[in-house]
Design a protein around this motif. Structure first.
Motif, PDB file in Angstrom:
ATOM      1  N   VAL A 140      -5.050  -0.462   3.819  1.00 34.56           N
ATOM      2  CA  VAL A 140      -4.453  -1.699   4.362  1.00 34.56           C
ATOM      3  C   VAL A 140      -5.562  -2.645   4.834  1.00 34.56           C
ATOM      4  CG1 VAL A 140      -3.145  -2.636   6.322  1.00 34.56           C
ATOM      5  CG2 VAL A 140      -2.200  -0.729   4.990  1.00 34.56           C
ATOM      6  N   THR A 188      -3.744   5.487   4.403  1.00 35.76           N
ATOM      7  CA  THR A 188      -3.021   4.217   4.365  1.00 35.76           C
ATOM      8  C   THR A 188      -3.711   3.123   5.177  1.00 35.76           C
ATOM      9  OG1 THR A 188      -0.893   5.269   3.937  1.00 35.76           O
ATOM     10  CG2 THR A 188      -0.826   3.092   4.919  1.00 35.76           C
ATOM     11  N   VAL A 203       0.860  -1.181   0.000  1.00 35.91           N
ATOM     12  CA  VAL A 203       0.000   0.000   0.000  1.00 35.91           C
ATOM     13  C   VAL A 203       0.901   1.237   0.000  1.00 35.91           C
ATOM     14  CG1 VAL A 203      -1.754   1.281   1.268  1.00 35.91           C
ATOM     15  CG2 VAL A 203      -1.854  -1.238   1.158  1.00 35.91           C
ATOM     16  N   GLY A 240       3.930  -3.339   8.700  1.00 34.91           N
ATOM     17  CA  GLY A 240       4.236  -2.026   8.127  1.00 34.91           C
ATOM     18  C   GLY A 240       5.717  -1.899   7.806  1.00 34.91           C
ATOM     19  N   ASP A 300       2.791  -1.514   4.075  1.00 39.24           N
ATOM     20  CA  ASP A 300       2.599  -0.154   3.575  1.00 39.24           C
ATOM     21  C   ASP A 300       3.949   0.542   3.646  1.00 39.24           C
ATOM     22  OD1 ASP A 300       2.389   0.059   6.559  1.00 39.24           O
ATOM     23  OD2 ASP A 300       2.232   2.181   6.054  1.00 39.24           O
TER      24      ASP A 300
END
Lengths: 360, 360
Positions: B72, B68, B61, B110, B86
């Protein structure tokens, strides 16, 4: 006005670089420094001779700002035929001190070569340091015209562009574009002290750029800042207010956005290469064809046109749901690129933009 | 863990650059963007195909920070077999939002590739953007090991160095070395608005460096700053206090000197190339011989030794009235240079410094 012989007092980065430039132009250069090893190194780099002349056309005082006025006054008295200049970054307080001393003000013309490095000392000197850089000549009402001309000649001999400017206006300008940026860089760098090493490892180019000049000589900068403190103080007041404002509104996207936008506007106002404002480009706009192959061809046709592309951007038309490639070029090249692209079969939106598009 | 197919949502600078890197490594890349013209350009640059996959190993992402977490969560639900990562610059608030949504947190890891540009959009993308750059992987206690490994693999495929870091610690670190420098750069640049053009013409490299990143995308930075506002707020409080302190003591050379010195210390603490601290050099010290010819010979012998000189300085012994040239080299090269210089007939002070000299 003939400039044949010069005495440079102070062989740091600036003094030594001037010596190298003048020697390269065939002038006779004498060097003096409180530290004889500095003068020796300057001489070994080709900046001149470590000798005391009986008379010279010009004395260049390139010592630290805090003692500049004192050395200027002594030079005016010791060399009664010579023009005397200095290279300190602050001009009005020095002029004031020379005036108060009762010295022969007609022969003093301060100047400021806008070049340097965050490093110091003769070993970092370079005869090309001033080429295409600005060299401010701080003319004043009591200065002899021939002395002003001699100092302008010095700047040109070193390859610099001369800007004649009043001492107070100079001090205001350098506060804005040099002293205050230096303080902000040092402020930011000081904030890195105590940051964990594992965090510092994440540092990228951004923080390095912002803090690069914070590595400059702290002693010299202390002298510059304290002598230009009035102008700097006013600037820092504005900055502190702006900082407090954004700091107390970090939860407001609008305030943060306006703050960032203001910064974008400020940096875009800095003159670009060759003095051109960074946004003074002409934009040719081509609709994005609906196939990958076509775009590759577009880029290759732009390349083939041989015009330097300053910027490329995608623009979106949300209503029609189409995109455009906007190609920024120097205004005088726009016609050429437009013809080349049309010849290659591309349709330009609105022929092409005949006005300079001012972005932001 | 095999990474064969990837969906990249958001084809700006980062998404497109990842696509180009992964395509270059033979991976199958699908692209999606809210703006179809962005995805089209990304695809034309070789970043992947504008198609919707039924299943992929990894969803990346790469949309603006503010949306975001939302994207996600949707990706976790839409691709129930895929790992989702992301690339936003702030990690803890996104992890928190994903957790609160009740999504399958085990598959969300992440990350933050520490690369970018002050320009944006797919046209500025580059498959080499991440080579040798740091890519933070924000592992968390609920993440599946295999998903963490997949995201680490992504970073390595793009050529980056992986740093595994807790989300909160990451956010603290990037506030210190990225977000706060960005704000200070924008603050300084904003102060240039309204400065006269004749003053801006005096701008040198210093103010350009300090304000370069102020040209960054104001929209994206607004999202980053507002989402990391707590950490940033604390930092800005410290900075405001330091600014006020120096501002109200501009007439005190000692206060200004300490302020500048603190900045020098901060910038010296930044890791140099290859992670070496900038001051970790060994210094060879040679007395300056009392003749210009000798010095020229010294420099030429240093050159001939073929050792990279990191810094050169003059040191003064005020009591003995002699000077020394201090030659800084990488510690592992010091012995080599010392031998070469001794062989060439130079006397080194104290043999040579066996300790790393920490300056400042």
């Amino acid at each position: 006005v003939a400039l044949r012989s010069v005495l440079i007092i102070g062989t740091g980065l600036i003094g030594t670089s001037i010596g190298m430039a003048l020697t390269g132009q065939g002038r006779k250069v004498y060097l003096r420094d409180r530290m004889s090893s500095n003068a020796l190194v300057a001489s070994s780099l080709g900046a001149g001779m470590v000798e005391t002349p009986t008379d010279v056309d010009l004395v260049i005082v390139a010592v630290p700002p805090a003692v500049t006025a004192h050395v200027v006054v002594r030079a005016l008295s010791r060399y009664p035929q010579a023009t005397v200049t200095d290279v300190a970054s602050v001009k009005a307080p020095i002029l004031e001190q020379v005036r108060l001393s009762g010295a022969d003000l007609g022969r003093y013309v301060g100047s400021h070569p806008m070049a340097g490095s965050h490093r110091s000392g003769p070993l970092t000197a370079n005869g090309d340091l001033f080429i295409d850089r600005t060299w401010v000549v701080a003319a004043h009402e009591d200065a002899d015209d021939s002395c002003v001309a001699l100092v302008e000649g010095l700047a040109r001999l070193c390859g610099a562009r001369v800007e004649v400017m009043d001492a107070r206006e100079h001090d205001q300008a350098v506060a804005e574009v040099s002293h205050v940026p230096q303080i902000m860089s040092s402020l930011m760098a000081g904030n890195l002290v105590g940051v964990r090493a594992s965090h510092l490892r994440l540092a990228g180019q951004g923080v390095r750029d912002v803090t690069r000049i914070a590595a400059s000589d702290e002693d010299m900068w202390t002298q510059i800042i304290t002598s230009n403190r009035d102008v700097i103080g006013t600037q820092l007041e504005k900055l502190a207010a702006a900082l407090n404002d954004v700091r107390s509104h970090l939860d407001s996207p609008q305030v943060v956005f306006d703050f960032m936008k203001h910064g974008v506007e400020g940096v875009r106002g800095l003159p670009g290469k060759h003095g051109r404002t960074q946004m003074d480009y002409m934009h040719l706009i081509v609709e994005i064809p609906d196939s990958p192959g076509a775009l590759a061809r577009l880029f290759s046709d732009v390349d083939a046109a041989g015009v330097n592309v300053e910027d490329l951007e995608i623009e979106h038309d949300r209503t029609r749901e189409v995109g455009y490639i906007s190609i920024a070029v120097q205004p005088e090249k726009a016609e050429e690129l437009a013809q080349a692209m049309t010849a290659a079969g591309w349709a330009l939106k609105d022929e092409y933009c005949t006005d300079i598009v001012r972005k932001g």
